[in-house]
Write a protein that holds these residues in place. Structure first.
Motif, PDB file in Angstrom:
ATOM      1  N   PRO A   1      -1.353  -6.641  -2.934  1.00  0.00           N
ATOM      2  CA  PRO A   1      -2.182  -5.431  -2.763  1.00  0.00           C
ATOM      3  C   PRO A   1      -1.995  -4.426  -3.898  1.00  0.00           C
TER       4      PRO A   1
ATOM      5  N   LEU B   1       0.825  -1.212   0.000  1.00  0.00           N
ATOM      6  CA  LEU B   1       0.000   0.000   0.000  1.00  0.00           C
ATOM      7  C   LEU B   1       0.858   1.261   0.000  1.00  0.00           C
TER       8      LEU B   1
ATOM      9  N   CYS C   1      -8.370   2.392  -1.804  1.00  0.00           N
ATOM     10  CA  CYS C   1      -8.686   2.995  -3.101  1.00  0.00           C
ATOM     11  C   CYS C   1      -9.931   3.876  -2.997  1.00  0.00           C
TER      12      CYS C   1
ATOM     13  N   TYR D   1      -5.051  -3.192  -6.107  1.00  0.00           N
ATOM     14  CA  TYR D   1      -5.310  -1.751  -6.207  1.00  0.00           C
ATOM     15  C   TYR D   1      -5.402  -1.322  -7.668  1.00  0.00           C
ATOM     16  N   SER D   2      -4.522  -1.866  -8.507  1.00  0.00           N
ATOM     17  CA  SER D   2      -4.513  -1.514  -9.922  1.00  0.00           C
ATOM     18  C   SER D   2      -5.848  -1.821 -10.581  1.00  0.00           C
TER      19      SER D   2
ATOM     20  N   VAL E   1       2.157   1.962  -3.494  1.00  0.00           N
ATOM     21  CA  VAL E   1       1.105   2.463  -4.379  1.00  0.00           C
ATOM     22  C   VAL E   1       0.762   3.911  -4.060  1.00  0.00           C
TER      23      VAL E   1
ATOM     24  N   GLN F   1      -8.889   0.332  -8.709  1.00  0.00           N
ATOM     25  CA  GLN F   1      -8.988   1.772  -8.940  1.00  0.00           C
ATOM     26  C   GLN F   1      -9.676   2.074 -10.273  1.00  0.00           C
TER      27      GLN F   1
ATOM     28  N   ALA G   1      -6.893  -3.145  -0.060  1.00  0.00           N
ATOM     29  CA  ALA G   1      -6.595  -2.320  -1.232  1.00  0.00           C
ATOM     30  C   ALA G   1      -7.851  -1.604  -1.712  1.00  0.00           C
TER      31      ALA G   1
ATOM     32  N   THR H   1       0.090   2.609 -10.485  1.00  0.00           N
ATOM     33  CA  THR H   1       0.317   1.286  -9.903  1.00  0.00           C
ATOM     34  C   THR H   1       1.369   0.493 -10.668  1.00  0.00           C
TER      35      THR H   1
END
Length: 346
Positions: A319, A114, A266, A323-324, A117, A327, A262, A299
């Motif tokens: 994560p 995290l 986000c 997240y990629s 990112v 988002q 994540a 990311t």
């Protein structure tokens, strides 16, 4: 542009699936490297793909878009500053929520993923998503460029401060911050962002200015195709390092936790941008731009950095990969519900 965005998310999911069931080609490509003469370093395939991605992003930036927001520096500065402050604000909150998790090693991997990112500059895709949602395109483009140019300063600062906040003297999610301290040094994240983010982006911007608008418009379809292929290949290579091991050594609890944390981080990033846009009484287009600039981070750069510095802990990538993907789902959700216009002062 909207068609590309609609297809990008399903194609990324296909890449994740391929990385899970056929990780070997991606793992081989990930370790392919070229020694740099005169220095002890080397350039890997993910680094090259990241540089190409930023180069093509720079080719999409028009100088007049940047000049259009020079007269409104406060809006531009607020978006860049909020994005840079995200790791310092959100990571301690996430770390405190994770203190009850029984596996300290997994918590460390989540915290580091995290952190990487949230410390990254604004993603170039924020301009495309903001445009589709009706945002102020010149403003969000300027935010992306400003965040990118400042990344050699903001990324090491974010890593150092956030690591201190969640280290042994802070929340305590990280027992050992030595590697993060090294990454925050001059030979770590600063050099990485300068060489692989700032310089390729500047090269693209300069190349477009030299080509002129007519030639740039003529080659734009080819550039977009190259960029999509490049993004998907980088996505597959990054995912192969984590998802292959996740299947060979399954840990459903950690996978669910990484995805949940994540996703929460986000959504909070987007909500922070929306709240600030309302607090500063932005009009709707500016508010959309600020929301996407705050919510979307690069990311791909975070994944490449994680693969370089935390190759011994592939769980750090989970994560980041989550997240990629998330988002883009969040961008689609927030793009359909722009903030309401500010109420008139009585």
């Amino acid at each position: 542009m909207g068609t590309v965005q609609r297809w990008l998310l399903p194609l990324m999911m296909v890449c994740y699936l391929l990385a899970a069931v056929m990780p070997r080609p991606g793992e081989v490509l990930r370790i392919v490297s070229l020694r740099l003469p005169g220095s002890g370093g080397s350039v890997t395939m993910p680094m090259v793909l990241l540089a190409v991605m930023l180069l093509t992003a720079g080719l999409g930036v028009r100088a007049r878009d940047l000049c259009a927001v020079v007269g409104r520096p406060l809006r531009l500065a607020s978006g860049v500053a909020v994005n840079a402050l995200l790791p310092v604000v959100l990571l301690p909150v996430a770390s405190m929520c994770l203190r009850a998790w029984p596996d300290a090693a997994e918590v460390e991997c989540l915290a580091v993923g995290l952190l990487l990112v949230l410390a990254m500059p604004i993603a170039g895709g924020a301009a495309s998503w903001g445009q589709n949602a009706g945002g102020n395109v010149p403003l969000v483009v300027a935010m992306v460029v400003g965040s990118t140019l400042l990344s050699p300063v903001t990324v090491p600062w974010g890593l150092a401060v956030a690591a201190a906040l969640v280290g042994p003297a802070g929340v305590g999610s990280l027992d050992d911050t030595a590697r993060l301290d090294g990454l925050a040094g001059t030979a770590g994240a600063g050099a990485f962002t300068l060489a692989l983010i700032v310089l390729p982006c500047l090269a693209g911007i300069i190349a477009r200015a030299m080509l002129g608008e007519r030639r740039a418009a003529r080659i734009a379809p080819v550039i977009k195709l190259v960029n999509i292929v490049n993004i998907l290949l980088l996505c597959y290579i990054n995912a192969s390092g984590a998802l292959g091991q996740a299947l060979s050594h399954p840990d459903p609890d950690f996978l669910v936790l990484a995805t949940s944390v994540a996703g929460a981080a986000c959504c909070l990033s987007f909500l922070v941008g929306r709240w600030i846009s309302r607090w500063t009484r932005c009009d709707t287009p500016d508010g959309i731009s600020l929301t996407f600039a705050t919510g979307m981070n690069n990311t791909s750069a975070a994944a490449v950095l994680a693969a370089s510095w935390f190759a011994h802990r592939p769980q750090v990538l989970l994560p980041i990969l989550a997240y990629s993907l998330l988002q883009k789902l969040a961008a689609n959700m927030f793009g359909t519900r722009p903030p309401a216009p500010p109420a008139a002062l009585s």
